[in-house]
Design a protein around this motif. Structure first.
Motif, mmCIF file in Angstrom:
data_model
loop_
_atom_site.group_PDB
_atom_site.id
_atom_site.type_symbol
_atom_site.label_atom_id
_atom_site.label_comp_id
_atom_site.label_asym_id
_atom_site.label_seq_id
_atom_site.Cartn_x
_atom_site.Cartn_y
_atom_site.Cartn_z
ATOM 1 N N ARG A 1 0.834 -1.183 0.000
ATOM 2 C CA ARG A 1 0.000 0.000 0.000
ATOM 3 C C ARG A 1 0.878 1.246 0.000
ATOM 4 O O ARG A 1 2.004 1.226 0.500
ATOM 5 C CB ARG A 1 -0.952 0.027 1.189
ATOM 6 C CG ARG A 1 -0.292 0.137 2.551
ATOM 7 C CD ARG A 1 -1.352 -0.008 3.647
ATOM 8 N NE ARG A 1 -0.760 0.097 4.978
ATOM 9 C CZ ARG A 1 -1.436 -0.138 6.098
ATOM 10 N NH1 ARG A 1 -2.738 -0.483 6.047
ATOM 11 N NH2 ARG A 1 -0.842 -0.023 7.267
ATOM 12 N N ARG B 1 6.102 2.405 -1.023
ATOM 13 C CA ARG B 1 5.020 1.460 -0.774
ATOM 14 C C ARG B 1 5.402 0.550 0.384
ATOM 15 O O ARG B 1 6.545 0.108 0.485
ATOM 16 C CB ARG B 1 4.728 0.637 -2.031
ATOM 17 C CG ARG B 1 4.223 1.485 -3.190
ATOM 18 C CD ARG B 1 3.998 0.664 -4.442
ATOM 19 N NE ARG B 1 3.544 1.524 -5.552
ATOM 20 C CZ ARG B 1 3.273 1.111 -6.779
ATOM 21 N NH1 ARG B 1 3.392 -0.181 -7.080
ATOM 22 N NH2 ARG B 1 2.867 1.964 -7.704
ATOM 23 N N TYR C 1 -1.933 -2.192 -3.770
ATOM 24 C CA TYR C 1 -1.441 -2.839 -4.975
ATOM 25 C C TYR C 1 -1.135 -4.305 -4.695
ATOM 26 O O TYR C 1 -0.625 -4.638 -3.622
ATOM 27 C CB TYR C 1 -0.138 -2.189 -5.450
ATOM 28 C CG TYR C 1 -0.220 -0.732 -5.790
ATOM 29 C CD1 TYR C 1 -0.013 0.235 -4.811
ATOM 30 C CD2 TYR C 1 -0.473 -0.313 -7.092
ATOM 31 C CE1 TYR C 1 -0.080 1.589 -5.117
ATOM 32 C CE2 TYR C 1 -0.534 1.036 -7.418
ATOM 33 C CZ TYR C 1 -0.335 1.975 -6.420
ATOM 34 O OH TYR C 1 -0.388 3.311 -6.723
ATOM 35 N N GLY D 1 -3.627 -0.919 -8.860
ATOM 36 C CA GLY D 1 -3.987 -0.357 -7.562
ATOM 37 C C GLY D 1 -5.473 -0.112 -7.402
ATOM 38 O O GLY D 1 -6.203 0.083 -8.378
#
Length: 119
Positions: free
Chosen positions: A38, A46, A95, A112
């Motif tokens: 994320r 991320r 994602y 995503g």
């Protein structure tokens, strides 16, 4: 070429639940590991949230342990992320990523899906 498509994001109140799906255009058994990452608003990197191996082993970030569950359905070529007890700090674009331990070129990301948790 494999495509990964995430779905299931949306707006939810704090304490609520969502289930994200990551559907592969091919067999998910071709991936050694499938992960959920994320990226929170304003963050450049991320964060790894959860991972599941081809053998079904799982791992979670400390921030989501006990609240999120990753699972896979090989027949549907889909990996899920069940998210319970959501908090505003879970707000992010989520994602999925699948890759092979044996071929570094076999590494695919989805586009995503947005998750927004309102306080």
């Amino acid at each position: 070429q494999v495509q990964l498509v995430e779905s299931g994001g949306g707006l939810v109140q704090a304490g609520g639940s969502l289930r994200l799906s990551c559907a592969a255009s091919g067999s998910i058994s071709s991936f050694s590991i499938i992960t959920w990452f994320r990226q929170a608003p304003g963050k450049e990197s991320r964060e790894l949230v959860a991972a599941i191996t081809s053998g079904g082993g799982t791992n979670y970030a400390n921030s989501v342990k006990g609240r999120f569950t990753i699972s896979r359905d090989n027949a549907k070529n889909t990996v899920y992320l069940q998210m319970n007890s959501l908090k505003p700090e879970d707000t992010a674009v989520y994602y999925c990523r699948g890759y092979s331990d044996y071929d570094h070129n076999y590494d695919y990301w989805g586009q995503g899906t947005q998750v927004t948790v309102a306080s």
